[in-house]
Design a protein around this motif. Structure first.
Motif, PDB file in Angstrom:
ATOM      1  N   ARG A   1       0.833  -1.211   0.000  1.00  0.00           N
ATOM      2  CA  ARG A   1       0.000   0.000   0.000  1.00  0.00           C
ATOM      3  C   ARG A   1       0.865   1.257   0.000  1.00  0.00           C
ATOM      4  O   ARG A   1       1.979   1.252   0.501  1.00  0.00           O
ATOM      5  CB  ARG A   1      -0.898  -0.005   1.231  1.00  0.00           C
ATOM      6  CG  ARG A   1      -1.814  -1.210   1.266  1.00  0.00           C
ATOM      7  CD  ARG A   1      -2.646  -1.283   2.534  1.00  0.00           C
ATOM      8  NE  ARG A   1      -3.470  -2.463   2.540  1.00  0.00           N
ATOM      9  CZ  ARG A   1      -4.606  -2.613   1.872  1.00  0.00           C
ATOM     10  NH1 ARG A   1      -5.062  -1.618   1.139  1.00  0.00           N
ATOM     11  NH2 ARG A   1      -5.294  -3.734   1.925  1.00  0.00           N
ATOM     12  N   SER A   2       0.305   2.319  -0.545  1.00  0.00           N
ATOM     13  CA  SER A   2       1.016   3.590  -0.540  1.00  0.00           C
ATOM     14  C   SER A   2       1.174   4.078   0.897  1.00  0.00           C
ATOM     15  O   SER A   2       0.220   4.068   1.680  1.00  0.00           O
ATOM     16  CB  SER A   2       0.253   4.631  -1.362  1.00  0.00           C
ATOM     17  OG  SER A   2       0.968   5.844  -1.374  1.00  0.00           O
TER      18      SER A   2
ATOM     19  N   VAL B   1      -1.425  -0.440 -10.190  1.00  0.00           N
ATOM     20  CA  VAL B   1      -1.686   0.977 -10.445  1.00  0.00           C
ATOM     21  C   VAL B   1      -0.975   1.379 -11.732  1.00  0.00           C
ATOM     22  O   VAL B   1      -0.155   0.628 -12.257  1.00  0.00           O
ATOM     23  CB  VAL B   1      -1.218   1.862  -9.264  1.00  0.00           C
ATOM     24  CG1 VAL B   1      -2.087   1.647  -8.035  1.00  0.00           C
ATOM     25  CG2 VAL B   1       0.256   1.611  -8.942  1.00  0.00           C
TER      26      VAL B   1
ATOM     27  N   GLN C   1      -1.759   7.996 -11.749  1.00  0.00           N
ATOM     28  CA  GLN C   1      -2.909   7.711 -10.890  1.00  0.00           C
ATOM     29  C   GLN C   1      -2.712   8.333  -9.511  1.00  0.00           C
ATOM     30  O   GLN C   1      -1.668   8.177  -8.895  1.00  0.00           O
ATOM     31  CB  GLN C   1      -3.086   6.195 -10.756  1.00  0.00           C
ATOM     32  CG  GLN C   1      -4.256   5.775  -9.901  1.00  0.00           C
ATOM     33  CD  GLN C   1      -4.406   4.244  -9.865  1.00  0.00           C
ATOM     34  OE1 GLN C   1      -3.955   3.532 -10.748  1.00  0.00           O
ATOM     35  NE2 GLN C   1      -5.058   3.772  -8.816  1.00  0.00           N
TER      36      GLN C   1
ATOM     37  N   VAL D   1      -3.196   8.505  -5.561  1.00  0.00           N
ATOM     38  CA  VAL D   1      -3.374   7.515  -4.499  1.00  0.00           C
ATOM     39  C   VAL D   1      -3.445   8.224  -3.152  1.00  0.00           C
ATOM     40  O   VAL D   1      -2.957   9.344  -2.999  1.00  0.00           O
ATOM     41  CB  VAL D   1      -2.239   6.460  -4.485  1.00  0.00           C
ATOM     42  CG1 VAL D   1      -2.262   5.614  -5.748  1.00  0.00           C
ATOM     43  CG2 VAL D   1      -0.875   7.117  -4.301  1.00  0.00           C
ATOM     44  N   GLU D   2      -4.061   7.576  -2.203  1.00  0.00           N
ATOM     45  CA  GLU D   2      -4.131   8.061  -0.824  1.00  0.00           C
ATOM     46  C   GLU D   2      -3.279   7.155   0.053  1.00  0.00           C
ATOM     47  O   GLU D   2      -2.837   6.096  -0.384  1.00  0.00           O
ATOM     48  CB  GLU D   2      -5.586   8.042  -0.341  1.00  0.00           C
ATOM     49  CG  GLU D   2      -6.514   8.949  -1.117  1.00  0.00           C
ATOM     50  CD  GLU D   2      -6.129  10.413  -1.033  1.00  0.00           C
ATOM     51  OE1 GLU D   2      -5.642  10.845   0.033  1.00  0.00           O
ATOM     52  OE2 GLU D   2      -6.315  11.135  -2.022  1.00  0.00           O
TER      53      GLU D   2
ATOM     54  N   THR E   1      -3.738   3.176  -0.180  1.00  0.00           N
ATOM     55  CA  THR E   1      -4.211   2.676  -1.469  1.00  0.00           C
ATOM     56  C   THR E   1      -3.339   1.501  -1.908  1.00  0.00           C
ATOM     57  O   THR E   1      -2.106   1.620  -1.911  1.00  0.00           O
ATOM     58  CB  THR E   1      -4.151   3.777  -2.553  1.00  0.00           C
ATOM     59  OG1 THR E   1      -5.007   4.847  -2.190  1.00  0.00           O
ATOM     60  CG2 THR E   1      -4.553   3.240  -3.917  1.00  0.00           C
TER      61      THR E   1
END
Length: 144
Positions: free
Chosen positions: A46-47, A84, A88, A90-91, A94
């Motif tokens: 995840r980010s 991804v 894009q 992202v939060e 994400t």
């Protein structure tokens, strides 16, 4: 102004650090420019914070995702099979893709998580309030 970014671990659960950040004494020397976190192949990556995907694909035979964040920060994640695409938004949290196994990099399957400001590597654990602070000069010390 908006709220500052909320940073998080790039993997769920309790992280197990396999190798810490060990910057080289000079930029061109060998070192470890990030941290390795134990990650099972197929585990969701995840980010760590909000931003925009800068790269998502193969680089030197391994899957890499980069996310550009506010204030000139960039996080890197590898080896990752990306879900991804570049550009894009992202939060924090994400999903970026899933961890891949890259034999030989770590004694166990791991995710290499990096942080850069410009071309300077930083300890990504600093985003979470951990890590070793490494002060850099604000000006060229050789300038008169």
């Amino acid at each position: 102004m908006g709220d500052p970014p909320r940073w998080r671990w790039p993997l769920s659960g309790r992280p197990v650090l396999v190798r810490r950040f060990q910057p080289p004494p000079e930029r061109w020397l060998a070192g470890h420019r990030g941290v390795d976190i134990e990650a099972l192949p197929g585990e969701t990556v995840r980010s760590a914070g909000p931003g925009v995907v800068g790269y998502a694909g193969k680089l030197a035979g391994r899957g890499v995702v980069t996310v550009t964040h506010p204030d000139g920060l960039r996080t890197t994640y590898l080896p990752v099979r990306a879900s991804v695409r570049p550009g894009q938004a992202v939060e924090s949290g994400t999903p970026l893709g899933v961890a891949e196994d890259l034999p030989g990099h770590c004694p166990v399957p791991c995710l290499h998580w990096g942080l850069l400001r410009g071309n300077v590597y930083l300890d990504p654990l600093l985003l979470l309030g951990f890590g070793q602070v490494r002060l850099l000069p604000t000006r060229d010390p050789t300038a008169a």
